[in-house]
Design a protein around this motif. Structure first.
Motif, PDB file in Angstrom:
ATOM      1  N   CYS A 129      23.473  -1.452 -30.628  1.00 30.23           N
ATOM      2  CA  CYS A 129      24.697  -1.768 -31.649  1.00 30.23           C
ATOM      3  C   CYS A 129      24.674  -3.102 -31.894  1.00 30.23           C
ATOM      4  O   CYS A 129      25.510  -3.402 -32.623  1.00 30.23           O
ATOM      5  N   GLY A 130      23.621  -4.019 -31.580  1.00 30.31           N
ATOM      6  CA  GLY A 130      23.538  -5.423 -32.032  1.00 30.31           C
ATOM      7  C   GLY A 130      24.464  -6.231 -31.381  1.00 30.31           C
ATOM      8  O   GLY A 130      24.705  -7.445 -31.672  1.00 30.31           O
ATOM      9  N   THR A 182      30.653  -8.053 -30.098  1.00 24.05           N
ATOM     10  CA  THR A 182      30.182  -8.862 -31.069  1.00 24.05           C
ATOM     11  C   THR A 182      31.047  -8.951 -32.201  1.00 24.05           C
ATOM     12  O   THR A 182      32.160  -8.482 -32.095  1.00 24.05           O
ATOM     13  N   LYS A 196      29.405  -7.393 -37.519  1.00 27.24           N
ATOM     14  CA  LYS A 196      28.025  -7.472 -37.347  1.00 27.24           C
ATOM     15  C   LYS A 196      27.459  -6.297 -36.505  1.00 27.24           C
ATOM     16  O   LYS A 196      26.184  -6.200 -36.164  1.00 27.24           O
ATOM     17  N   VAL A 207      26.174  -2.793 -35.214  1.00 25.64           N
ATOM     18  CA  VAL A 207      25.155  -1.745 -35.839  1.00 25.64           C
ATOM     19  C   VAL A 207      25.336  -0.395 -35.104  1.00 25.64           C
ATOM     20  O   VAL A 207      25.753  -0.155 -34.355  1.00 25.64           O
ATOM     21  N   GLY A 214      17.104  -5.772 -29.613  1.00 22.49           N
ATOM     22  CA  GLY A 214      18.344  -5.314 -30.243  1.00 22.49           C
ATOM     23  C   GLY A 214      19.033  -6.327 -31.032  1.00 22.49           C
ATOM     24  O   GLY A 214      19.456  -6.356 -32.033  1.00 22.49           O
ATOM     25  N   SER A 242      18.886  -7.060 -35.065  1.00 20.12           N
ATOM     26  CA  SER A 242      20.281  -6.961 -35.395  1.00 20.12           C
ATOM     27  C   SER A 242      20.631  -8.315 -36.490  1.00 20.12           C
ATOM     28  O   SER A 242      21.130  -8.178 -37.684  1.00 20.12           O
ATOM     29  N   ARG A 243      20.035  -9.329 -35.987  1.00 20.60           N
ATOM     30  CA  ARG A 243      20.433 -10.459 -36.705  1.00 20.60           C
ATOM     31  C   ARG A 243      19.571 -10.884 -38.105  1.00 20.60           C
ATOM     32  O   ARG A 243      19.619 -11.386 -38.919  1.00 20.60           O
ATOM     33  N   VAL A 280      19.042  -4.794 -39.975  1.00 21.55           N
ATOM     34  CA  VAL A 280      18.845  -3.395 -40.067  1.00 21.55           C
ATOM     35  C   VAL A 280      19.841  -2.713 -40.334  1.00 21.55           C
ATOM     36  O   VAL A 280      21.046  -3.036 -40.650  1.00 21.55           O
ATOM     37  N   MET A 297      19.881   1.573 -35.518  1.00 22.64           N
ATOM     38  CA  MET A 297      18.929   1.368 -34.347  1.00 22.64           C
ATOM     39  C   MET A 297      19.544   2.463 -33.225  1.00 22.64           C
ATOM     40  O   MET A 297      20.603   2.762 -33.187  1.00 22.64           O
ATOM     41  N   ILE A 313      14.020   1.509 -35.057  1.00 22.32           N
ATOM     42  CA  ILE A 313      14.741   0.429 -35.918  1.00 22.32           C
ATOM     43  C   ILE A 313      14.627   0.822 -37.305  1.00 22.32           C
ATOM     44  O   ILE A 313      13.643   1.151 -37.564  1.00 22.32           O
ATOM     45  N   THR A 360      15.212  -0.201 -41.376  1.00 22.80           N
ATOM     46  CA  THR A 360      15.686  -1.354 -41.879  1.00 22.80           C
ATOM     47  C   THR A 360      14.900  -1.270 -43.226  1.00 22.80           C
ATOM     48  O   THR A 360      13.780  -0.803 -43.603  1.00 22.80           O
TER      49      THR A 360
END
Length: 335
Positions: free
Chosen positions: A76-77, A140, A144, A146, A204, A208-209, A212, A215, A273, A275
Motif C-alpha cells: 500500500c506504499g 503514510t 500517497k 496505494v 513497495g 510507490s514513490r 504506481v 501493487m 506492480i 504502473t
C-alpha cells in the motif's frame, strides 16, 4: 467441503464479504476481494492494517509471519511500524519452543525496523502444530497510499525479484532430507537462503514513490492468483507473457521434483506492480539493487497468459501448489 488453502474467491464473495459489520466513514478502503489491507483515515495521515497467519511452513514460520503481514502494508506504499502477534502452541509445547519462535520473530522484525507491539500466546489442544498470526500496522500520507484496485488499462505489469521464493524456501527447509535425495545438495542449500529475500518492504516504498497505479504482494495462489485478484479488484483485464516471467533455476528444479507449477506457488518476496511509468519504476528499483521485470500489461477486459503465441485464460489454482507438494512429500515418508 473445503480443501486445504485459501477459501475460494466465489465463496469469499458470497459468504464472507456480505458480512463485514457497519461500514464506517473513517475507513477509506473496506474489506473486498483482492485487497489485503484496510486503510483508515486519520486526517493528513492514514493507518494501513493487515493480518495473516502462517500455516504452510514449519521451520521458517516465525520469520515468515513477520514478513507476510508487513509486505501487505508495503504493497500500500506505507512503511510498517509494528505488529501484533498471536501464538497458538500445541499441547506438549515448552518454553524452549516459545523462545525459539519469539527469537525468529524478533530477528525478522529488527531486520525491517518494526516493533512487536503486543499480542497473545496460549497452549491449546485445538492445534496440532504451532500457528502464528500477525497483524501489521503502517502509516503514510493520505494522498500517497496505494491499493490493489487501482490498475488501469495500458499499465505495464512488473514483478520484482523472482517467482516462488517463499515456496522454494519452505520446501527446501521443511523437506530438506526428501529433496537432497533427489537434487544436488547445493540447489537445496541455495533455495533455503531464499528466506532472506522474502521481505518486499523496500520495493513497495520505492515503487510507490516512483509512481504506481496498484501493487499486490504475491502470496498464496502464486502469480496467477495475484494477477486474478488485481484484475478483479480493479475491474480490468490482464495479459501476461509467460516467457518473461522470472523463475530461478532452484525453484524450477524443486517444482519438477514435486510435480507442481511455479506459477501457482506461494511467492512472497515478489511484488506485482502496475504502473504507467515502468521505466522510472524499474530504474528506481534497480538503483536500490532490486531486480524488476515487465511481464505483461493491463487490458480493458479478460485475463490471459500468452505462451508460444497461444492466448490462454488465466484460471487461478484451486489451492496453492505448496499444499500439493507437502502432501506428496508426506506421502513418500509414510510409504
Amino acid at each position: 467441503m473445503f480443501k486445504t488453502g485459501k477459501v475460494p474467491p466465489e465463496i469469499l464473495k458470497s459468504s464472507v464479504y456480505p458480512y463485514t459489520g457497519k461500514l464506517r466513514d473513517e475507513v477509506l478502503i473496506h474489506s473486498s476481494f483482492g485487497e489485503d489491507c484496510s486503510i483508515i483515515d486519520f486526517g493528513e495521515k492514514v493507518a494501513v492494517l493487515s493480518t495473516d497467519p502462517i500455516t504452510g511452513a514449519d521451520i521458517q514460520s516465525s520469520r515468515l509471519a513477520v514478513y507476510v503481514s508487513c509486505n501487505d502494508i508495503a504493497a500500500c506504499g506505507a512503511a510498517p511500524l509494528g505488529i501484533l502477534v498471536t501464538l497458538l502452541l500445541p499441547l506438549g509445547a515448552d518454553e524452549s519452543l516459545l523462545e525459539e519462535l519469539m527469537k525468529g520473530i524478533d530477528e525478522a522484525a529488527k531486520r525491517i525496523d518494526v516493533e512487536i507491539l503486543g499480542g497473545h500466546s496460549e497452549i491449546t489442544p485445538t492445534v496440532s502444530k504451532s500457528v502464528i498470526s500477525t497483524t501489521a500496522i503502517g502509516i503514510t500520507d493520505k494522498d500517497k497510499f496505494v491499493t490493489s484496485s487501482g490498475a488501469k488499462p495500458g499499465d505495464a505489469v512488473i514483478v520484482t525479484k523472482a517467482l516462488g521464493l517463499e515456496g522454494s524456501a519452505i520446501l527446501a527447509s521443511d523437506f530438506e532430507d526428501f529433496l537432497v535425495r533427489r537434487l544436488p545438495k547445493e540447489i537445496v542449500a541455495r533455495a533455503k537462503t531464499f528466506i532472506e529475500q522474502i521481505s518486499v518492504v523496500d520495493e513497495g516504498i520505492i515503487a510507490s514513490r516512483a509512481g504506481v497505479s496498484a501493487m499486490h504482494d504475491i502470496t498464496e495462489g502464486g502469480l496467477l492468483g495475484a494477477c486474478y485478484e488485481v484484475a478483479e479488484a480493479s475491474g480490468v483485464g490482464i495479459e501476461i507473457q509467460e516467457e518473461l516471467i522470472p523463475i530461478l533455476p532452484e525453484t524450477k528444479e524443486i517444482c519438477k521434483v514435486f510435480d507442481i507449477d511455479p506459477l501457482g506457488l506461494i511467492s512472497s518476496g515478489s511484488m506485482l506492480i502496475c504502473t504507467s511509468r515502468p521505466d522510472k519504476v524499474i530504474t528506481e528499483l534497480e538503483n536500490a539493487g532490486i531486480i524488476a521485470t515487465v511481464i505483461g500489461r493491463i487490458i480493458p477486459e479478460g485475463k490471459f497468459m500468452i505462451s508460444s503465441d497461444k492466448r490462454n485464460p488465466i484460471i487461478p489454482f484451486e489451492r496453492d501448489e505448496l499444499y500439493k507438494a507437502i502432501e506428496k512429500a508426506k506421502g513418500f515418508a509414510e510409504n
